[in-house]
Design a protein around this motif. Structure first.
Motif, mmCIF file in Angstrom:
data_model
loop_
_atom_site.group_PDB
_atom_site.id
_atom_site.type_symbol
_atom_site.label_atom_id
_atom_site.label_comp_id
_atom_site.label_asym_id
_atom_site.label_seq_id
_atom_site.Cartn_x
_atom_site.Cartn_y
_atom_site.Cartn_z
ATOM 1 N N ASP A 295 1.916 23.599 -5.189
ATOM 2 C CA ASP A 295 2.849 24.084 -5.161
ATOM 3 C C ASP A 295 3.677 23.737 -3.827
ATOM 4 O O ASP A 295 4.694 24.457 -4.124
ATOM 5 N N GLU A 296 3.010 23.128 -3.130
ATOM 6 C CA GLU A 296 3.440 21.823 -2.307
ATOM 7 C C GLU A 296 4.179 20.679 -2.377
ATOM 8 O O GLU A 296 2.677 20.160 -3.314
ATOM 9 N N GLU A 297 5.020 20.529 -2.144
ATOM 10 C CA GLU A 297 5.772 18.834 -2.263
ATOM 11 C C GLU A 297 5.468 18.251 -1.924
ATOM 12 O O GLU A 297 5.685 18.379 -0.754
ATOM 13 N N LEU A 298 5.003 16.632 -2.197
ATOM 14 C CA LEU A 298 4.389 15.906 -1.460
ATOM 15 C C LEU A 298 5.183 14.784 -1.017
ATOM 16 O O LEU A 298 6.182 14.559 -2.157
ATOM 17 N N GLY A 299 5.921 15.141 -0.043
ATOM 18 C CA GLY A 299 7.097 14.487 0.488
ATOM 19 C C GLY A 299 6.746 13.388 1.594
ATOM 20 O O GLY A 299 5.721 12.526 1.353
ATOM 21 N N ASP A 300 7.436 12.165 1.924
ATOM 22 C CA ASP A 300 7.120 10.683 2.781
ATOM 23 C C ASP A 300 6.637 10.843 3.284
ATOM 24 O O ASP A 300 6.155 9.861 4.071
ATOM 25 N N SER A 301 6.422 12.394 4.626
ATOM 26 C CA SER A 301 5.563 12.319 5.173
ATOM 27 C C SER A 301 4.124 12.006 4.817
ATOM 28 O O SER A 301 3.598 11.149 6.154
ATOM 29 N N TRP A 302 4.271 12.691 3.933
ATOM 30 C CA TRP A 302 2.813 12.641 3.461
ATOM 31 C C TRP A 302 2.009 11.498 2.443
ATOM 32 O O TRP A 302 1.315 10.876 3.196
ATOM 33 N N VAL A 303 3.680 10.714 2.531
ATOM 34 C CA VAL A 303 3.477 9.131 1.754
ATOM 35 C C VAL A 303 2.624 7.920 3.541
ATOM 36 O O VAL A 303 1.993 7.610 3.316
ATOM 37 N N MET B 29 -4.189 13.141 -6.496
ATOM 38 C CA MET B 29 -4.910 14.255 -7.623
ATOM 39 C C MET B 29 -5.655 15.561 -6.941
ATOM 40 O O MET B 29 -5.276 16.145 -7.062
ATOM 41 N N LEU B 30 -6.260 15.055 -5.748
ATOM 42 C CA LEU B 30 -6.940 16.235 -4.840
ATOM 43 C C LEU B 30 -6.193 17.154 -4.526
ATOM 44 O O LEU B 30 -5.949 18.191 -4.066
ATOM 45 N N ARG B 31 -4.669 16.178 -3.762
ATOM 46 C CA ARG B 31 -4.074 17.046 -2.682
ATOM 47 C C ARG B 31 -3.010 18.073 -3.970
ATOM 48 O O ARG B 31 -2.887 18.981 -3.360
ATOM 49 N N MET B 32 -2.777 17.270 -4.915
ATOM 50 C CA MET B 32 -1.809 18.452 -5.869
ATOM 51 C C MET B 32 -3.209 19.438 -6.394
ATOM 52 O O MET B 32 -2.352 20.762 -6.547
ATOM 53 N N ILE C 218 0.773 -0.832 -0.072
ATOM 54 C CA ILE C 218 0.136 0.253 -0.333
ATOM 55 C C ILE C 218 0.825 1.123 -0.109
ATOM 56 O O ILE C 218 0.652 2.344 -0.753
ATOM 57 N N ARG C 219 1.866 1.326 0.621
ATOM 58 C CA ARG C 219 3.150 2.634 1.391
ATOM 59 C C ARG C 219 3.508 2.576 -0.506
ATOM 60 O O ARG C 219 3.764 3.464 -0.852
ATOM 61 N N GLY C 220 3.640 1.376 -1.442
ATOM 62 C CA GLY C 220 4.816 1.597 -2.562
ATOM 63 C C GLY C 220 3.729 2.191 -3.473
ATOM 64 O O GLY C 220 4.128 3.332 -4.299
ATOM 65 N N MET C 221 2.342 1.459 -3.804
ATOM 66 C CA MET C 221 0.908 2.228 -4.044
ATOM 67 C C MET C 221 1.127 4.185 -3.721
ATOM 68 O O MET C 221 0.821 4.240 -5.304
ATOM 69 N N ILE C 222 0.794 4.124 -2.961
ATOM 70 C CA ILE C 222 0.631 5.920 -2.837
ATOM 71 C C ILE C 222 1.574 6.298 -2.827
ATOM 72 O O ILE C 222 1.544 7.938 -3.384
ATOM 73 N N ALA C 223 3.469 5.839 -2.724
ATOM 74 C CA ALA C 223 4.432 6.352 -3.311
ATOM 75 C C ALA C 223 4.198 6.508 -4.667
ATOM 76 O O ALA C 223 5.059 8.184 -5.178
ATOM 77 N N ALA C 224 4.509 5.630 -5.724
ATOM 78 C CA ALA C 224 3.782 5.308 -6.527
ATOM 79 C C ALA C 224 3.706 6.429 -7.384
ATOM 80 O O ALA C 224 3.468 7.164 -8.584
ATOM 81 N N ALA C 225 1.845 6.851 -6.580
ATOM 82 C CA ALA C 225 0.845 7.985 -7.647
ATOM 83 C C ALA C 225 1.280 8.789 -7.452
ATOM 84 O O ALA C 225 1.261 9.913 -8.156
ATOM 85 N N SER D 137 2.645 14.097 -9.696
ATOM 86 C CA SER D 137 3.883 15.349 -9.673
ATOM 87 C C SER D 137 4.822 15.881 -10.736
ATOM 88 O O SER D 137 5.427 16.596 -10.356
ATOM 89 N N SER D 138 5.077 14.601 -11.520
ATOM 90 C CA SER D 138 6.031 15.049 -12.482
ATOM 91 C C SER D 138 5.462 15.868 -13.407
ATOM 92 O O SER D 138 4.482 16.268 -14.053
ATOM 93 N N PRO D 139 6.284 16.707 -13.891
ATOM 94 C CA PRO D 139 5.821 18.170 -14.867
ATOM 95 C C PRO D 139 5.211 17.811 -16.050
ATOM 96 O O PRO D 139 3.871 18.277 -16.817
ATOM 97 N N ALA D 140 5.239 15.968 -17.310
ATOM 98 C CA ALA D 140 4.248 16.397 -17.338
ATOM 99 C C ALA D 140 2.921 15.396 -17.696
ATOM 100 O O ALA D 140 2.143 16.365 -18.208
#
Length: 202
Positions: free
Chosen positions: A179-187, A171-174, A92-99, A104-107
């Motif tokens: 403008d805020e980075e999604l760090g490991d704490s959010w994951v 997506m909702l968090r983004m 589950i953590r791996g899936m969230i980190a991958a998402a 968050s990628s520019p593309a």
């Protein structure tokens, strides 16, 4: 580069396999360009020019800009599930980190609004595009089934819903804090909430 890729793609006879180098070059060009100019301004001609090939070569592989851009920016490999079988918490953590990494990628940031609009307007197109994720959904389903067999996962947890929750939350968090980075704490925090709803003993 352009002449090289054009020459290898021209079929000399029926059934000649296409050169995979063109696919790689086109996907890379699409991801680069959509981040640079945005989805609305992106054209198949510009992608072909950046990749060193022709529009004809592109349309032999992808029937539309939507399908090409979707494949370029959204990976379908289940590489996020790299923890050993039996660690549903790690899954589950791996899936969230991958998402988090994907959205968050520019593309993806540049292409997502346009992709959603185009896919929403064409049900057949949407079905073709979403079909790319069937392999990933199968991996999630198998892992959840094994977790149920071990008594770690609620029997009513559906893989489609789990993926929707993870993707939707990301997506909702983004959208709320672009403008805020999604760090490991959010994951970690999101994984704790999702895991609490997934794991349980019947």
């Amino acid at each position: 580069m352009k002449s090289d890729l054009q020459s290898v793609d021209k079929p000399s006879g029926a059934g000649r396999p296409r050169d995979p180098r063109i696919d790689t070059a086109v996907l890379a060009a699409a991801a680069e360009l959509v981040a640079e100019v945005g989805y609305a301004s992106l054209t198949m001609a510009a992608i072909a020019d950046r990749a060193g090939t022709t529009k004809t070569a592109l349309y032999r592989r992808w029937s539309s800009k939507v399908e090409l851009v979707h494949e370029a920016v959204f990976p379908t490999s289940p590489s996020a599930l790299t923890t050993p079988e039996g660690d549903i918490v790690g899954d589950i953590r791996g899936m969230i980190a991958a998402a988090r990494d994907v959205f968050s990628s520019p593309a993806v940031r540049a292409s997502l609004p346009g992709l959603m609009a185009d896919m929403g307007a064409d049900a057949d197109l949407n079905e073709r595009v979403v079909a790319r994720f069937r392999g990933l959904f199968d991996v999630v389903r198998i892992r959840l089934e094994h977790g149920i067999e071990r008594g770690e996962v609620h029997r009513d947890v559906q893989p489609d819903r789990l993926i929707e929750i993870i993707g939707g939350a990301t997506m909702l968090r983004m959208l709320l804090h672009p403008d805020e980075e999604l760090g490991d704490s959010w994951v970690d925090e999101t994984a704790a909430i999702v895991t609490h709803g997934v794991i349980g003993i019947d």
